[in-house]
Design a protein around this motif. Structure first.
Motif, short mmCIF file in Angstrom:
data_model
loop_
_atom_site.label_atom_id
_atom_site.label_comp_id
_atom_site.label_asym_id
_atom_site.label_seq_id
_atom_site.Cartn_x
_atom_site.Cartn_y
_atom_site.Cartn_z
N PHE A 48 36.02 43.13 35.91
CA PHE A 48 37.09 42.65 35.02
C PHE A 48 36.62 41.51 34.12
CE2 PHE A 48 39.12 43.99 39.08
CZ PHE A 48 39.56 45.21 38.62
N LEU A 49 35.66 40.75 34.62
CA LEU A 49 35.21 39.56 33.88
C LEU A 49 34.71 39.94 32.48
CD1 LEU A 49 34.84 36.50 34.45
CD2 LEU A 49 32.48 37.00 35.09
N PHE A 50 34.08 41.11 32.38
CA PHE A 50 33.50 41.49 31.10
C PHE A 50 34.37 42.49 30.33
CE2 PHE A 50 30.12 40.14 33.99
CZ PHE A 50 29.81 38.95 33.33
N LYS A 51 35.57 42.74 30.87
CA LYS A 51 36.49 43.66 30.18
C LYS A 51 37.74 42.94 29.69
CE LYS A 51 37.72 47.19 32.72
NZ LYS A 51 37.45 48.14 33.83
N GLU A 52 38.12 41.89 30.42
CA GLU A 52 39.40 41.22 30.14
C GLU A 52 39.12 39.80 29.68
OE1 GLU A 52 41.73 41.53 33.72
OE2 GLU A 52 41.52 43.71 33.77
N LYS A 53 39.26 39.57 28.38
CA LYS A 53 38.90 38.27 27.82
C LYS A 53 39.80 37.17 28.38
CE LYS A 53 37.64 35.81 23.68
NZ LYS A 53 38.33 34.59 24.08
N ASP A 54 41.10 37.48 28.53
CA ASP A 54 42.02 36.45 29.03
C ASP A 54 41.63 36.00 30.44
OD1 ASP A 54 42.78 38.89 30.14
OD2 ASP A 54 44.94 38.55 29.91
N ALA A 56 38.51 36.19 31.75
CA ALA A 56 37.25 35.42 31.65
C ALA A 56 37.54 34.00 31.14
CB ALA A 56 36.28 36.13 30.70
N ASP A 57 38.44 33.89 30.17
CA ASP A 57 38.77 32.56 29.64
C ASP A 57 39.41 31.68 30.71
OD1 ASP A 57 37.79 33.34 27.22
OD2 ASP A 57 39.74 33.65 26.27
N LEU A 58 40.25 32.30 31.52
CA LEU A 58 40.91 31.53 32.59
C LEU A 58 39.88 31.01 33.60
CD1 LEU A 58 43.73 30.72 33.83
CD2 LEU A 58 43.52 32.77 35.26
N ILE A 59 38.96 31.89 33.99
CA ILE A 59 37.91 31.47 34.94
C ILE A 59 37.10 30.31 34.33
CG2 ILE A 59 35.75 32.18 36.06
CD1 ILE A 59 38.06 33.46 37.48
N ALA A 60 36.72 30.47 33.07
CA ALA A 60 35.89 29.43 32.43
C ALA A 60 36.65 28.12 32.35
CB ALA A 60 35.47 29.89 31.05
N ARG A 61 37.95 28.19 32.09
CA ARG A 61 38.73 26.97 31.93
C ARG A 61 38.97 26.26 33.27
NH1 ARG A 61 44.19 28.39 30.00
NH2 ARG A 61 44.91 27.94 32.10
N GLU A 62 39.24 27.03 34.33
CA GLU A 62 39.72 26.44 35.59
C GLU A 62 38.63 26.15 36.61
OE1 GLU A 62 42.94 25.57 36.13
OE2 GLU A 62 43.51 26.32 34.15
N CYS A 63 37.50 26.89 36.55
CA CYS A 63 36.57 26.88 37.69
C CYS A 63 35.28 26.11 37.41
CB CYS A 63 36.17 28.32 38.04
SG CYS A 63 37.54 29.32 38.58
N SER A 64 34.85 25.31 38.40
CA SER A 64 33.51 24.71 38.31
C SER A 64 32.57 25.37 39.32
CB SER A 64 33.57 23.20 38.52
OG SER A 64 34.27 22.90 39.70
N ILE A 65 33.07 26.36 40.06
CA ILE A 65 32.22 27.15 40.95
C ILE A 65 32.84 28.54 41.03
CG2 ILE A 65 33.43 26.30 43.04
CD1 ILE A 65 30.69 26.52 44.51
N VAL A 66 32.01 29.56 41.08
CA VAL A 66 32.54 30.90 41.36
C VAL A 66 31.63 31.59 42.36
CG1 VAL A 66 33.57 31.20 39.05
CG2 VAL A 66 31.34 32.21 39.53
N THR A 67 32.20 32.61 43.01
CA THR A 67 31.41 33.45 43.90
C THR A 67 31.70 34.90 43.53
OG1 THR A 67 30.82 33.82 46.20
CG2 THR A 67 33.11 33.51 45.77
N PRO A 68 30.69 35.75 43.52
CA PRO A 68 30.95 37.15 43.14
C PRO A 68 31.72 37.88 44.24
CG PRO A 68 28.59 36.63 43.05
CD PRO A 68 29.26 35.52 43.78
N GLU A 343 50.18 37.80 37.60
CA GLU A 343 49.54 38.98 36.96
C GLU A 343 49.30 38.74 35.48
OE1 GLU A 343 52.37 38.90 38.52
OE2 GLU A 343 52.65 40.63 39.85
N ASN A 344 50.17 37.93 34.85
CA ASN A 344 50.03 37.65 33.41
C ASN A 344 49.22 36.38 33.17
OD1 ASN A 344 51.67 39.87 32.79
ND2 ASN A 344 53.47 38.66 33.39
N LEU A 345 48.58 35.92 34.21
CA LEU A 345 47.72 34.73 34.15
C LEU A 345 48.51 33.45 33.86
CD1 LEU A 345 44.54 36.17 32.32
CD2 LEU A 345 45.28 36.45 34.68
#
Ligand code: G3I
Length: 362
Positions: A48-54, A56-68, A343-345
């Motif tokens: 989903f990260l590379f299909k849904e821009k909204d 991906a933007d949310l993850i980039a805005r909120e997260c300082s760490i991620v795990t696959p 669901e709507n972020l």
């Protein structure tokens, strides 16, 4: 070159901390967390990260760490014996680098997420080949900072183990796990090493076996820096949360010098279900606040939720939806709302609760 990249990442972390001085409850969670020198993050799904821009933007805005969610599991990285593929995991690593996000590696050893040819437990030779291939690939990564070296090695319950001391899954010997940790340290000692498990958020049979295993690894001279406490939590008005037991688990880990880290947090509400989504969201939010207050009192500095939005929560997937409470009863599926964004972020009460917990952390 590797060193230069690492220094750059250090600088980036400090910028995050500096930018964090002017925050309020609506600021991105990564910034609120940074005011307390902590990290907030989420499991991400590359599909989903590379299909849904909204998303991906949310993850980039909120997260300082991620795990696959799955991209670093054995079936993804070594689908054929000795043939490694990192395309999907590298895509996530690149996303992290671009957005100044740390990457937590999940996982090198598990009884699930495996290719069909792999026995469980794998032989030490298979483990060594896998660890060499996967950890070796990320040795110079500027973003990958930590590994779940082993995941869920404790049996689901005491009837499913032949090992009364450590309660390990059938066929798994403590020496194999020790050798795995020791071998991993020979491949890349620069990362933090975790033993990760579920069902240890209280004084339970599983938490007591888990602690014994952590102690064993420490006493064997293995490098173990952290304990991954998954925290797929169930809250209900019908039963309580064992706050005292959980605090003792955290204290014991701190006493052993093994840092507790929350690696897969989400909150599912068990029956009796409330009569509105509003009430359910409040229960989820209260659960987050209560749980995180206990974590922060024990100096936990990393909180990863298992996903960020109810749109992609694992618990709504037919493979995983809890049978009795939910799958047999489609009219209540909309009550599976375990994450901070809907669901709507849109931010939920749970997001607020997480923000408040970080803000009030000592
Ligand atoms: O990749 C296929 C996709 O092509 C297909 O369209 C889809 C149809 O259902 O299936 C996809 O595979 C799924 C895969 O996740 C990727 O999303 C599998 O069916 C599904 O069983 C698999 O489940 C994952 C599970 O681990 C097993 O690897 C969950 O998403 C993931 O959230 C879950 O994560 C685990 C942690 O690793 C360990 N702790 C518990 C946690 C939750 O179970």
């Amino acid at each position: 070159m590797g060193f230069l990249q690492k220094d750059k990442q250090k600088e980036d972390d400090s910028t995050d901390y500096i930018a964090a001085t002017n925050t309020d409850v609506n600021s991105p969670l990564r910034q609120i967390a940074a005011t307390k020198k902590k990290r907030y993050g989420a499991a991400v799904d590359g599909e989903f990260l590379f299909k849904e821009k909204d998303y991906a933007d949310l993850i980039a805005r909120e997260c300082s760490i991620v795990t696959p969610n799955g991209e670093l599991k054995w079936n993804a990285t070594e689908p054929q014996p000795g043939k490694f593929t990192f395309e999907s995991a590298d895509a996530i690593a690149n996303f992290c680098q671009k957005n100044n996000i740390a990457l937590h590696g999940h996982t090198l050893f598990w009884h699930m997420g495996n290719p069909d040819w792999l026995p469980y437990p794998p032989t030490l030779e298979m483990i060594q080949r896998h660890v060499t291939g996967v950890m070796g690939h990320y040795r110079n990564s500027p973003v990958l900072k930590s590994w779940d070296i082993a995941n869920e090695i404790i049996a689901d319950n005491e009837n499913e183990t032949d090992d009364p001391t450590y309660g390990l899954r059938r066929g798994v010997k403590p020496e194999l796990i020790r050798d795995l940790f020791k071998f991993a340290a020979s491949v890349d000692p620069t990362k933090k090493f975790y033993l990760n498990d579920y069902g240890i958020e209280g004084a339970t049979w599983r938490s007591s076996r888990f602690l014994k295993m952590v102690e064993y690894l420490k006493n064997s001279g293995a490098k173990i820096d952290g304990a991954g406490i998954q925290s797929h939590l169930w809250f209900s008005t019908a039963y309580g949360f064992d706050a005292t037991g959980f605090s003792s688990v955290l204290k014991r880990l701190n006493d052993l010098g093994v840092k507790p880290v929350i690696t897969e947090l989400d909150i599912i509400i068990d029956t009796p279900l409330p009569d509105s989504i509003q009430k359910l969201d409040q229960m989820v939010a209260d659960g987050y606040k209560r749980f995180l207050d206990i974590c922060f009192a024990a100096d936990v500095d990393t909180v990863i939720t298992w996903g960020i939005t109810d749109r992609h929560t694992w618990i709504r997937h037919p493979d995983w939806m809890p049978k009795k409470t939910y799958r047999d009863n489609p009219s209540v599926w909309q009550f599976l709302r375990p994450l901070p964004f809907d669901e709507n972020l849109q931010p939920k009460l749970a997001r607020n609760a997480i923000a408040q917990a970080f803000m009030q952390a000592p």
